[in-house]
Design an enzyme around this catalytic site. Structure first.
Site, PDB file in Angstrom:
ATOM      1  CG  HIS A   1     -32.647  17.827 -18.453  1.00 38.83           C
ATOM      2  ND1 HIS A   1     -32.869  17.513 -17.136  1.00 38.83           N
ATOM      3  CD2 HIS A   1     -31.856  16.845 -18.955  1.00 38.83           C
ATOM      4  CE1 HIS A   1     -32.232  16.386 -16.848  1.00 38.83           C
ATOM      5  NE2 HIS A   1     -31.616  15.965 -17.936  1.00 38.83           N
TER       6      HIS A   1
ATOM      7  CG  ASP B   1     -29.511  14.868 -20.541  1.00 43.08           C
ATOM      8  OD1 ASP B   1     -30.688  15.206 -20.771  1.00 43.08           O
ATOM      9  OD2 ASP B   1     -29.115  14.516 -19.420  1.00 43.08           O
TER      10      ASP B   1
ATOM     11  CG  HIS C   1     -24.813  13.902 -21.588  1.00 44.71           C
ATOM     12  ND1 HIS C   1     -24.508  14.965 -20.766  1.00 44.71           N
ATOM     13  CD2 HIS C   1     -25.718  13.149 -20.911  1.00 44.71           C
ATOM     14  CE1 HIS C   1     -25.192  14.865 -19.649  1.00 44.71           C
ATOM     15  NE2 HIS C   1     -25.930  13.774 -19.694  1.00 44.71           N
TER      16      HIS C   1
ATOM     17  CG  HIS D   1     -26.656  10.078 -17.033  1.00 50.69           C
ATOM     18  ND1 HIS D   1     -26.257  11.312 -17.488  1.00 50.69           N
ATOM     19  CD2 HIS D   1     -25.501   9.384 -16.833  1.00 50.69           C
ATOM     20  CE1 HIS D   1     -24.943  11.373 -17.562  1.00 50.69           C
ATOM     21  NE2 HIS D   1     -24.461  10.210 -17.174  1.00 50.69           N
TER      22      HIS D   1
ATOM     23  CG  ASP E   1     -31.217  12.569 -15.058  1.00 48.95           C
ATOM     24  OD1 ASP E   1     -30.445  11.725 -15.539  1.00 48.95           O
ATOM     25  OD2 ASP E   1     -31.081  13.789 -15.252  1.00 48.95           O
ATOM     26  CG  HIS E   2     -32.462  10.898 -19.110  1.00 49.37           C
ATOM     27  ND1 HIS E   2     -33.164  11.687 -19.986  1.00 49.37           N
ATOM     28  CD2 HIS E   2     -31.631  11.735 -18.444  1.00 49.37           C
ATOM     29  CE1 HIS E   2     -32.781  12.944 -19.860  1.00 49.37           C
ATOM     30  NE2 HIS E   2     -31.833  12.997 -18.930  1.00 49.37           N
TER      31      HIS E   2
ATOM     32  CG  HIS F   1     -28.509   9.648 -21.544  1.00 46.88           C
ATOM     33  ND1 HIS F   1     -29.579  10.471 -21.875  1.00 46.88           N
ATOM     34  CD2 HIS F   1     -28.012  10.178 -20.386  1.00 46.88           C
ATOM     35  CE1 HIS F   1     -29.706  11.430 -20.977  1.00 46.88           C
ATOM     36  NE2 HIS F   1     -28.771  11.275 -20.050  1.00 46.88           N
TER      37      HIS F   1
END
Length: 701
Positions: free
Chosen positions: A623, A584, A563, A509, A511-512, A507
């Site tokens: 995560h 996520d 998400h 975000h 942090d990805h 996705h």
């Protein structure tokens, strides 16, 4: 059999006409038609079958029209407001209404009605009449709520919204400009209304039009998956929040007062809007290209906006919608004067949430930065964040946790074994309890624990490298932290072990997908496979689409929006070996927050899409959240599978690839929504309602 519905209006167009009289467009400059609308509704009331929201709108509007101190006494005005408001609330939440008996507060929660409305109704009924200020504000908020609850769903046609239908942007997902053009039109009408008035009427007219404009902006945003991104782009690109002629040190108080209400309505009506806006703002701070960042008044203005949203009481209940991980990660990766200040601000909030030593005192600290701005930590807001799931772990350690180098999946007819090679000093030590990998292994997954210091959630991100052994073709999944991922990739390439072909994102975000550009700079022209909002994406596979990595690894893309709306899970298979990378969406023992989606979407993602995979499919999430997830699962159920998961999590720092879809169906309460035990715990029986209740319970844990 067709269902016959009797209405007091003869044609649907009559209802739409009344709606336009109650809620005129911001740029409407004709006569006030609200009295006529009230009279029409009064006639409809005599015919019967009048929907409560229509009656309530008329009563509340009539109370506003009655608000004239020259003609009516203050007591009469307060009584009229109170009667209209109490009837509006009672008609929705009366405990004696048909259906399951619930308290008024329970019914309000089910409807999405603010609990404060029920409290105010009780005060107006059993105590002194509320003040005019309170009643006026409550009435305005009630009309806004009624628009979202009822009127906006009657038919968003061209007479109310510039976009003729929500489908107007279908097929235009790759072109965001038409969406931006429609949004700019709304802002132009709003600002034109302001310019056409004289102070103080100018300010009052602007604020009166804000609620109507917000409704139209939300409608446009919801017509496209890229609506939130387009809205953020327009606000930032057109410098709506920071005056063009602003000078360093100028106050932003006036701009906060002007735009706060609109931005908060947008956040409530379309939650992804706030996250997208703040992400765009921090991106400008980090990558502005300004020659003198510290002395740039526009950047100072954006920083002040972000600081205002993070710390002002007005934004307290909406801060849960922010992507704190994204903001902090950008500040850490692209440090300059303003991102350093913002990072300090974000870190201060996190530190204040962390457990304090008994000997220390917990006094609120105030600091001044180089621009003379004063920033004060708000402990109450931090507690609110914790209610929504933003927590820290007592044993948090910011040092790198080490690198997990290889997970070798062997193509055997039975469930494949995994060998773990853990980096230790300069040597690799094999796990003694696992058999050596077969020489015929088809592919390997290299999982790297990213050494983030972002203290949000309960763990760090995982990036995965998947390699087809015969051809050495490889893809890297979610390489969010290039400084940590690049050395491993480079060493594998230099050793001739892999041929990197693609980046794959679960996705958008940060942090990805936030490391995509850096990876591309280092390794050249790779394809970027992911959702349409992912950084530098070149290909978005359709739901169910299958593609190959090399000769033997088949990959099926599974769209799992919730998400984020561009969330994609990847089911990979080589012979009998099956794995799924869930980002996520699904964690071991848990699921992602509903940042851009709803409970029905997560229910479909977990209990239809992913649950349909073979039970022996191993789960690789984005995560390491297992310890926190199992804590919640135990609060809901004391089943043996959950207790076993707890024991494993306590004994192992990492859990990715250790559990299967079949395991998740047993110990993950979000995949047990049809279980009577879980239904009893949530007080719900419908699976979607159970999902919503579980997520709310987890957020508040």
């Amino acid at each position: 059999m067709a269902k016959v519905i009797f209405t007091p209006w003869k044609e649907h167009s009559q209802l739409l006409a009344v709606r336009s009289q109650f809620y005129p467009a911001p740029f409407y400059d004709g006569p006030d038609m609200r009295s006529k609308a009230c009279a029409t509704v009064a006639a409809w009331k005599l015919r019967g079958n009048l929907p409560h929201p229509v009656e309530a709108t008329a009563l509340l509007t009539d109370a506003i029209l009655h608000d004239d101190a020259l003609k009516n006494s203050i007591f009469s005005i307060r009584a009229t407001y109170s009667a209209a408001f109490c009837r509006f609330v009672t008609g929705l939440v009366d405990s004696k209404l048909n259906g399951q008996r619930k308290t008024m507060f329970q019914r309000a929660i089910d409807l999405g009605l603010p609990a404060s409305f029920v409290e105010l109704r009780h005060e107006a009924t059993h105590r002194e009449l509320p003040s005019l200020t309170v009643l006026r504000n409550a009435t305005q908020r009630s009309l806004e709520w009624l628009w979202d609850y009822y009127w906006s769903k009657t038919d968003l046609s061209a007479d109310t919204v510039p976009v003729s239908e929500p489908e107007a942007f279908d097929g235009a997902e790759d072109d965001i400009e038409p969406i931006k053009a429609a949004l700019r039109t709304e802002f132009e009408h709003l600002l034109a209304e302001e310019e056409s008035s004289e102070p103080p009427r100018k300010k009052r007219r602007f604020q009166q039009n804000v609620s109507f404009t917000s409704t139209h902006l939300i409608s446009i945003c919801k017509s496209s998956n890229r609506g939130a991104s387009a809205l953020a782009g327009v606000i930032v690109e057109d410098s709506l929040l920071v005056p063009a002629g602003r000078k360093m040190g100028d106050s932003m108080t006036g701009m906060f007062a002007k735009w706060d209400s609109l931005l908060q309505m947008l956040a409530e009506g379309h939650p992804p809007a706030l996250a997208s806006l703040t992400e765009d703002m921090v991106n400008v701070l980090a990558f502005s290209g300004s020659k003198n960042v510290k002395s740039d008044p526009q950047l100072e203005g954006l920083y002040m906006w972000l600081d205002h949203i993070l710390h002002s009481p007005e934004w307290g209940s909406r801060r849960r919608l922010l992507s704190h991980a994204y903001l902090l990660a950008v500040c850490e990766q692209s440090s300059n004067h303003w991102t350093a200040l913002l990072r300090e601000s974000l870190q201060q909030r996190t530190d204040d949430l962390a457990p304090k030593k008994p000997a220390s005192t917990s006094k609120t600290q105030s600091k001044k930065d180089g621009s003379g701005l004063k920033r004060t930590a708000d402990a109450d807001d931090l507690k609110e964040l914790k209610k929504f799931g933003w927590e820290t772990v007592d044993t948090w350690d910011t040092r790198p946790l080490g690198i997990r180098n290889q997970l070798n999946l062997t193509p055997k007819k039975t469930l494949s074994s995994i060998q773990e090679n853990v980096t230790s000093e300069s040597s690799l030590a094999s796990s003694p309890h696992v058999a050596e990998p077969s020489a015929e292994r088809a592919y390997e997954v290299i999982a790297k624990r990213l050494a983030y210091t972002v203290r949000t959630g309960k763990g760090n991100n995982y990036a995965y490298l998947v390699t087809d052994e015969p051809t050495k073709e490889s893809v890297i999944i979610d390489p969010a932290n290039p400084p940590e991922v690049t050395p491993t990739l480079q060493s594998q390439i230099d050793a001739g072990k892999i041929k990197l072909t693609s980046i794959v994102n679960t996705h958008h975000h940060w942090d990805h997908a936030g490391g995509n550009n850096e990876i591309l700079k280092t390794f050249g022209q790779l394809s970027v496979i992911g959702g349409k909002n992912c950084q530098s994406v070149t290909r978005t596979p359709a739901h169910g689409e299958v593609f190959k990595i090399g000769e033997r690894i088949s990959v099926k893309a599974l769209h799992t929006p919730c998400h984020t709306q561009d969330s994609i899970c990847y089911f990979m298979q080589d012979g009998d070996d099956k794995v799924v990378f869930t980002g996520d969406t699904l964690f071991i023992g848990g699921c992602g927050r509903f940042f851009e989606g709803t409970a029905p979407e997560m229910h479909k993602a977990l209990n239809e899409t992913l649950a349909a995979l073979p039970d022996d499919t191993k789960v690789y999430p984005g995560h390491e959240y297992t310890k926190g997830n199992v804590k919640f699962c135990l609060a809901v159920s004391q089943s043996e599978p959950i207790k076993k998961l707890e024991a494993f999590a306590n004994a192992n720092q990492e859990t990715q690839g250790k559990f299967t879809i079949g395991d998740e169906k047993l110990h993950n309460v979000f995949m047990r929504v049809n279980d009577p035990e879980i239904q009893k715990k949530t007080g719900k029986t419908d699976p979607v309602e159970v999902m919503a209740a579980l997520r709310e319970m987890k957020n508040n844990m």
